[in-house]
Design an enzyme around this catalytic site. Structure first.
Site, PDB file in Angstrom:
ATOM      1  N   ARG A  66      -4.791  -3.662   7.061  1.00  0.00           N
ATOM      2  CA  ARG A  66      -4.596  -5.106   7.011  1.00  0.00           C
ATOM      3  C   ARG A  66      -3.170  -5.511   6.642  1.00  0.00           C
ATOM      4  NH1 ARG A  66      -9.671  -4.148   6.295  1.00  0.00           N
ATOM      5  NH2 ARG A  66      -8.894  -2.475   5.021  1.00  0.00           N
ATOM      6  N   THR A  67      -2.656  -4.927   5.581  1.00  0.00           N
ATOM      7  CA  THR A  67      -1.380  -5.416   5.061  1.00  0.00           C
ATOM      8  C   THR A  67      -0.277  -5.246   6.105  1.00  0.00           C
ATOM      9  OG1 THR A  67      -2.146  -4.794   2.871  1.00  0.00           O
ATOM     10  CG2 THR A  67       0.186  -5.306   3.073  1.00  0.00           C
ATOM     11  N   LYS A  96      11.487  15.193   2.902  1.00  0.00           N
ATOM     12  CA  LYS A  96      12.604  16.082   2.514  1.00  0.00           C
ATOM     13  C   LYS A  96      13.076  15.786   1.098  1.00  0.00           C
ATOM     14  CE  LYS A  96      14.174  15.800   7.300  1.00  0.00           C
ATOM     15  NZ  LYS A  96      15.224  15.230   8.147  1.00  0.00           N
ATOM     16  N   ARG A 119       5.421  -0.285   0.813  1.00  0.00           N
ATOM     17  CA  ARG A 119       4.184   0.145   0.143  1.00  0.00           C
ATOM     18  C   ARG A 119       4.334   1.588  -0.328  1.00  0.00           C
ATOM     19  NH1 ARG A 119      -2.113  -0.335   1.745  1.00  0.00           N
ATOM     20  NH2 ARG A 119      -1.630  -2.434   1.061  1.00  0.00           N
ATOM     21  N   HIS A 153      -0.061  -5.550  -6.362  1.00  0.00           N
ATOM     22  CA  HIS A 153      -0.141  -5.864  -4.929  1.00  0.00           C
ATOM     23  C   HIS A 153      -0.051  -7.391  -4.829  1.00  0.00           C
ATOM     24  CE1 HIS A 153      -1.076  -5.657  -0.816  1.00  0.00           C
ATOM     25  NE2 HIS A 153      -2.169  -4.943  -0.823  1.00  0.00           N
TER      26      HIS A 153
HETATM   27  C1  NCD Z   1      -6.153  -2.735  -1.036  1.00  0.00           C
HETATM   28  C2  NCD Z   1      -4.962  -1.875  -1.396  1.00  0.00           C
HETATM   29  O1  NCD Z   1      -4.371  -1.215  -0.550  1.00  0.00           O
HETATM   30  O2  NCD Z   1      -4.616  -1.924  -2.553  1.00  0.00           O
HETATM   31  N1  NCD Z   1      -6.269  -3.063   0.291  1.00  0.00           N
HETATM   32  C3  NCD Z   1      -5.512  -4.080   0.799  1.00  0.00           C
HETATM   33  O3  NCD Z   1      -4.304  -4.083   0.758  1.00  0.00           O
HETATM   34  N2  NCD Z   1      -6.186  -5.100   1.344  1.00  0.00           N
HETATM   35  C4  NCD Z   1      -7.408  -2.307  -1.663  1.00  0.00           C
HETATM   36  C5  NCD Z   1      -7.808  -0.869  -1.671  1.00  0.00           C
HETATM   37  O4  NCD Z   1      -7.192   0.017  -1.086  1.00  0.00           O
HETATM   38  O5  NCD Z   1      -8.827  -0.602  -2.303  1.00  0.00           O
END
Ligand code: NCD
Length: 346
Positions: A66-67, A96, A119, A153
């Site tokens: 999703r993100t 590396k 991320r 997040h």
């Molecule tokens: C979450 C995450 O990656 O932290 N998902 C998201 O970004 N919608 C939740 C998860 O992984 O449990």
């Protein structure tokens, strides 16, 4: 160093900015995306081109559906360009041993990117952690935290709060329950910090002992006089909840057999949003989940209940991220953001 509109943690936002600037802009994005036809085409003509010539780099060390995709769609909706690495933890120079500070310096040093969306995963034991905060001082463009280990997040929390506002009509004075592996969930942490800024909000944390919400969060809530309680079984408190926010067990991180620990240690805990719990929740409560889910905490049959809002919540992600990109990449909105949110010092 010039102050850049980085988005790193939810403590940096203010209710004033959320209510006066951010949520109205997200609503506008939602209206724009949903309205089809010739009149909306002209009404939103310029807005749909607001990111022309802007480049968004999505650099994801950790897994995402999703993100990453919603950042890509958000960019395209506004006519920007998006560049993505998939699974950079395996395919980039991280393999590396390159440190995130060098990665940030190199990417932002090209004559192209306008923002870097990052991320990072939870690092396997014995390996060095990849932390978003380490990249920030070395990047010459804004950085958006799109999920930092099991820390924060913030863009998900903005989506979550927007969902609460849309589906409940308000955020103040609500009782929000969090159920599951909440101590390890970055979405829970970010959302608690953010929702706690609203008056009258109460939290109920529902988990086994091994997944309890962290002391950092509890101390913060105590300092801010925000009431909270911790219970083992959602069935005891379901009738009190306006929002039930469930998270999955972070099994892929397998911190010493997380799944089995959660089911065995401590007094019996129960957090599954199943039929029995649905019958106990108020008629106007809503059920949320950042997804991905597992049937352990959110059975598929719950999707049929009108109070299940998690797929809408995922959809709102696109509008929220459009608004964020607009704020960061357009001069006037960026100035307002820097003025109205709390400065971050790195
Ligand atoms: C979450 C995450 O990656 O932290 N998902 C998201 O970004 N919608 C939740 C998860 O992984 O449990």
């Amino acid at each position: 160093m010039e102050r850049l509109p980085h988005i790193i943690e939810t403590q940096q936002f203010t209710v004033k900015w959320l209510e006066e600037d951010f949520f109205p802009l997200v609503e506008k994005m939602e209206r724009m995306v949903k309205s089809k036809g010739i009149i909306p085409f002209f009404r939103y003509f310029l807005m749909r081109r607001a990111l022309t010539g802007k480049n968004v780099v999505n650099f994801f060390y950790g897994a995402s559906t999703r993100t990453r995709l919603s950042f890509e769609f958000a960019t395209v909706q506004l006519n920007g360009r998006s560049f993505s690495t998939d699974n950079a933890g395996v395919t980039s120079s991280a393999v590396k041993g390159e440190h995130i500070r060098d990665t940030a310096k190199v990417i932002s040093g090209y004559d192209a990117p306008d923002v870097i969306v990052l991320r990072t995963p939870i690092s396997p034991r014995g390996t060095e952690e990849i932390r978003i905060k380490d990249a920030v001082p070395f990047s010459s463009v804004p950085i958006i935290n799109a999920g930092d280990r099991n820390e924060q997040h913030p863009t998900q929390a903005l989506i979550d709060l927007y969902t609460v506002k849309k589906e409940k009509g308000r955020i103040a004075n609500l009782t929000i329950g969090f159920g599951g592996d909440i101590g390890w969930s970055r979405t829970v942490k970010s959302l608690v910090y953010l929702a706690a800024k609203y008056p009258g909000v109460k939290f109920i944390f529902i988990s086994p002992d091994v997944a309890k919400i962290g002391d950092d969060i509890k101390n913060h809530l105590r300092e801010c006089d925000v009431p909270f309680e911790e219970v083992y079984d959602v069935r005891e408190v379901a009738h009190l909840l306006d929002v039930y926010y469930v998270v999955r067990i972070q099994a892929e991180n397998d911190m010493e057999g997380r799944k089995s620990q959660l089911s065995r240690r401590g007094p019996p805990a129960f957090w599954t949003a199943n039929k029995e719990v649905l019958d106990l929740l108020p008629k106007n409560a809503i059920i949320m989940h950042p997804l991905p889910r597992s049937e352990d905490e959110l059975p598929y049959e719950t999707d049929e209940d009108d109070r299940a809002k998690y797929f809408k919540q995922a959809q709102y992600g696109e509008y929220v991220r459009m608004a964020l990109l607009l704020i960061i990449l357009t001069k006037k909105r960026r100035e307002i953001f820097l003025r109205k949110t709390n400065p971050l010092v790195f």
